[in-house]
Design a protein around this motif. Sequence first.
Motif, PDB file in Angstrom:
ATOM      1  N   PRO A   8     -13.577  39.309 -31.021  1.00 30.43           N
ATOM      2  CA  PRO A   8     -12.548  39.872 -31.786  1.00 30.43           C
ATOM      3  C   PRO A   8     -11.219  38.979 -31.714  1.00 30.43           C
ATOM      4  N   THR A   9     -10.272  39.065 -32.678  1.00 28.52           N
ATOM      5  CA  THR A   9      -9.177  38.527 -32.740  1.00 28.52           C
ATOM      6  C   THR A   9      -8.173  38.970 -31.810  1.00 28.52           C
ATOM      7  N   HIS A  10      -7.952  40.153 -31.582  1.00 31.10           N
ATOM      8  CA  HIS A  10      -7.314  40.951 -30.462  1.00 31.10           C
ATOM      9  C   HIS A  10      -8.023  41.897 -29.797  1.00 31.10           C
ATOM     10  N   LEU A  11      -7.595  42.080 -28.595  1.00 27.36           N
ATOM     11  CA  LEU A  11      -8.043  43.382 -27.995  1.00 27.36           C
ATOM     12  C   LEU A  11      -7.181  43.529 -26.795  1.00 27.36           C
ATOM     13  N   ILE A  12      -7.274  44.733 -26.290  1.00 28.92           N
ATOM     14  CA  ILE A  12      -6.455  45.463 -25.367  1.00 28.92           C
ATOM     15  C   ILE A  12      -7.354  46.205 -24.464  1.00 28.92           C
ATOM     16  N   LYS A  13      -7.223  45.715 -23.213  1.00 29.56           N
ATOM     17  CA  LYS A  13      -8.091  46.321 -22.073  1.00 29.56           C
ATOM     18  C   LYS A  13      -7.078  46.811 -20.858  1.00 29.56           C
ATOM     19  N   THR A  14      -7.721  47.460 -19.911  1.00 22.75           N
ATOM     20  CA  THR A  14      -7.064  47.959 -18.889  1.00 22.75           C
ATOM     21  C   THR A  14      -7.554  47.280 -17.518  1.00 22.75           C
ATOM     22  N   ARG A  15      -6.831  47.079 -16.542  1.00 24.99           N
ATOM     23  CA  ARG A  15      -7.126  46.363 -15.571  1.00 24.99           C
ATOM     24  C   ARG A  15      -8.372  47.035 -15.002  1.00 24.99           C
ATOM     25  N   GLY A  16      -9.175  46.105 -14.370  1.00 29.27           N
ATOM     26  CA  GLY A  16     -10.627  46.383 -13.830  1.00 29.27           C
ATOM     27  C   GLY A  16     -11.689  46.347 -14.910  1.00 29.27           C
ATOM     28  N   GLN A  17     -11.404  46.497 -16.117  1.00 30.45           N
ATOM     29  CA  GLN A  17     -12.549  46.547 -17.130  1.00 30.45           C
ATOM     30  C   GLN A  17     -13.104  45.192 -17.292  1.00 30.45           C
ATOM     31  N   GLN A  18     -14.130  45.173 -18.319  1.00 29.27           N
ATOM     32  CA  GLN A  18     -14.587  43.861 -18.506  1.00 29.27           C
ATOM     33  C   GLN A  18     -14.825  43.478 -19.885  1.00 29.27           C
ATOM     34  N   VAL A  19     -14.636  42.396 -20.242  1.00 27.64           N
ATOM     35  CA  VAL A  19     -14.504  41.982 -21.715  1.00 27.64           C
ATOM     36  C   VAL A  19     -15.681  41.038 -21.981  1.00 27.64           C
ATOM     37  N   THR A  20     -15.965  40.973 -23.397  1.00 27.04           N
ATOM     38  CA  THR A  20     -16.789  39.817 -23.894  1.00 27.04           C
ATOM     39  C   THR A  20     -16.258  39.559 -25.228  1.00 27.04           C
ATOM     40  N   LEU A  21     -16.395  38.034 -25.228  1.00 31.47           N
ATOM     41  CA  LEU A  21     -15.642  37.436 -26.367  1.00 31.47           C
ATOM     42  C   LEU A  21     -16.547  36.652 -26.756  1.00 31.47           C
ATOM     43  N   ARG A  22     -16.762  36.375 -28.195  1.00 29.84           N
ATOM     44  CA  ARG A  22     -17.725  35.718 -28.824  1.00 29.84           C
ATOM     45  C   ARG A  22     -17.415  34.640 -29.561  1.00 29.84           C
ATOM     46  N   CYS A  23     -18.140  33.531 -29.856  1.00 31.07           N
ATOM     47  CA  CYS A  23     -18.061  32.108 -30.448  1.00 31.07           C
ATOM     48  C   CYS A  23     -19.066  31.711 -31.299  1.00 31.07           C
ATOM     49  N   GLY A 103     -13.720  11.997 -29.982  1.00 31.01           N
ATOM     50  CA  GLY A 103     -13.096  12.947 -29.052  1.00 31.01           C
ATOM     51  C   GLY A 103     -12.507  14.163 -29.859  1.00 31.01           C
ATOM     52  N   GLU A 104     -13.004  14.441 -30.762  1.00 34.98           N
ATOM     53  CA  GLU A 104     -12.205  15.567 -31.623  1.00 34.98           C
ATOM     54  C   GLU A 104     -13.034  16.843 -31.246  1.00 34.98           C
ATOM     55  N   LEU A 105     -12.138  17.868 -30.782  1.00 37.82           N
ATOM     56  CA  LEU A 105     -12.655  19.115 -30.481  1.00 37.82           C
ATOM     57  C   LEU A 105     -12.361  20.084 -31.598  1.00 37.82           C
ATOM     58  N   PHE A 106     -12.875  20.976 -32.166  1.00 41.79           N
ATOM     59  CA  PHE A 106     -12.816  21.655 -33.359  1.00 41.79           C
ATOM     60  C   PHE A 106     -12.645  23.138 -32.598  1.00 41.79           C
ATOM     61  N   PHE A 107     -11.322  23.722 -32.763  1.00 40.43           N
ATOM     62  CA  PHE A 107     -11.010  25.093 -32.130  1.00 40.43           C
ATOM     63  C   PHE A 107     -11.064  26.184 -33.190  1.00 40.43           C
ATOM     64  N   GLY A 108     -11.615  27.147 -32.498  1.00 40.37           N
ATOM     65  CA  GLY A 108     -11.150  28.576 -33.426  1.00 40.37           C
ATOM     66  C   GLY A 108      -9.863  29.125 -33.201  1.00 40.37           C
ATOM     67  N   GLU A 109      -9.514  30.072 -33.988  1.00 42.89           N
ATOM     68  CA  GLU A 109      -8.166  30.614 -33.839  1.00 42.89           C
ATOM     69  C   GLU A 109      -7.974  31.516 -32.678  1.00 42.89           C
ATOM     70  N   GLY A 110      -8.790  31.591 -31.780  1.00 46.18           N
ATOM     71  CA  GLY A 110      -8.802  32.519 -30.634  1.00 46.18           C
ATOM     72  C   GLY A 110      -8.964  33.956 -30.615  1.00 46.18           C
ATOM     73  N   SER A 111      -8.942  34.509 -29.523  1.00 50.08           N
ATOM     74  CA  SER A 111      -9.082  35.925 -29.151  1.00 50.08           C
ATOM     75  C   SER A 111      -8.056  36.366 -28.301  1.00 50.08           C
ATOM     76  N   ARG A 112      -6.872  37.139 -28.781  1.00 52.91           N
ATOM     77  CA  ARG A 112      -5.532  37.421 -27.920  1.00 52.91           C
ATOM     78  C   ARG A 112      -6.079  38.718 -27.045  1.00 52.91           C
ATOM     79  N   LEU A 113      -6.258  38.387 -25.783  1.00 54.99           N
ATOM     80  CA  LEU A 113      -6.351  39.433 -24.851  1.00 54.99           C
ATOM     81  C   LEU A 113      -5.147  39.901 -24.051  1.00 54.99           C
ATOM     82  N   THR A 114      -5.018  41.288 -24.043  1.00 52.64           N
ATOM     83  CA  THR A 114      -3.897  41.926 -23.419  1.00 52.64           C
ATOM     84  C   THR A 114      -4.498  42.745 -22.538  1.00 52.64           C
ATOM     85  N   VAL A 115      -4.032  42.628 -21.176  1.00 48.96           N
ATOM     86  CA  VAL A 115      -4.594  43.411 -20.206  1.00 48.96           C
ATOM     87  C   VAL A 115      -3.430  44.505 -19.527  1.00 48.96           C
ATOM     88  N   LEU A 116      -3.766  45.581 -19.585  1.00 52.24           N
ATOM     89  CA  LEU A 116      -2.421  46.414 -19.027  1.00 52.24           C
ATOM     90  C   LEU A 116      -2.723  47.124 -17.883  1.00 52.24           C
TER      91      LEU A 116
END
Lengths: 116, 109
Positions: A8-23, A103-116
């Motif tokens: 996802p583009t943004h997600l919020i998790k709490t300490r101890g949880q697990q997360v999966t990001l996709r590309c 030498g060119e890498l193409f980047f995505g816009e990223g997934s912003r992860l916030t851990v509370l």
Amino acid sequence: DAGVTQSPTHLIKTRGQQVTLRCSPKSGHDTVSWYQQALGQGPQFIFQYYEEEERQRGNFPDRFSGHQFPNYSSELNVNALLLGDSALYLCASSSHPPAGNTGELFFGEGSRLTVL
Amino acid sequence: EDQVTQSPEALRLQEGESSSLNCSYTVSGLRGLFWYRQDPGKGPEFLFTLYSAGEEKEKERLKATLTKKESFLHITAPKPEDSATYLCAVLDYGQNFVFGPGTRLSVLP
């Protein structure tokens, strides 16, 4: 021609949880790298996948793992989340070798992860 | 271990005021040096690759140069739309790709 897409583009998790990001890499690319970018810092290399195998790994603990699928898409998994894992997670694609011929890498816009 | 440093950390310019950004590196066999531009909340966007000392690349108001120990990104007569973070990265023959911390450029109208 679709570029690199991440979810996802943004997600919020709490300490101890697990997360999966996709590309999904740019069309024609077979190599995927993952980077962690903390606020105000440059991207830090996590690992790289090619032919469904982890080919290189940066200085990240085993809590960070990944996978590449036959269609070249990739997942980044982070277990036992810590507050310090809060960051922008970037996926970059290229053709093999890692940065192709230019030498060119193409980047995505990223997934912003916030851990509370 | 490859290391990349960039200076200054942040730079504020008036529109039209030319300047240069510095990237210093230590690497075990340089395969290439790369400049990327990153807008806030976005992924980096490729600008240039430099392979050997003395090489220069240009794109619009930007020119990148390379020596054996550092690279410069020269910005001529910048415009507000040039405001971004500029990242430098090196690739060594061990396929290690290392980014510097970036320079935050602000161009004021």
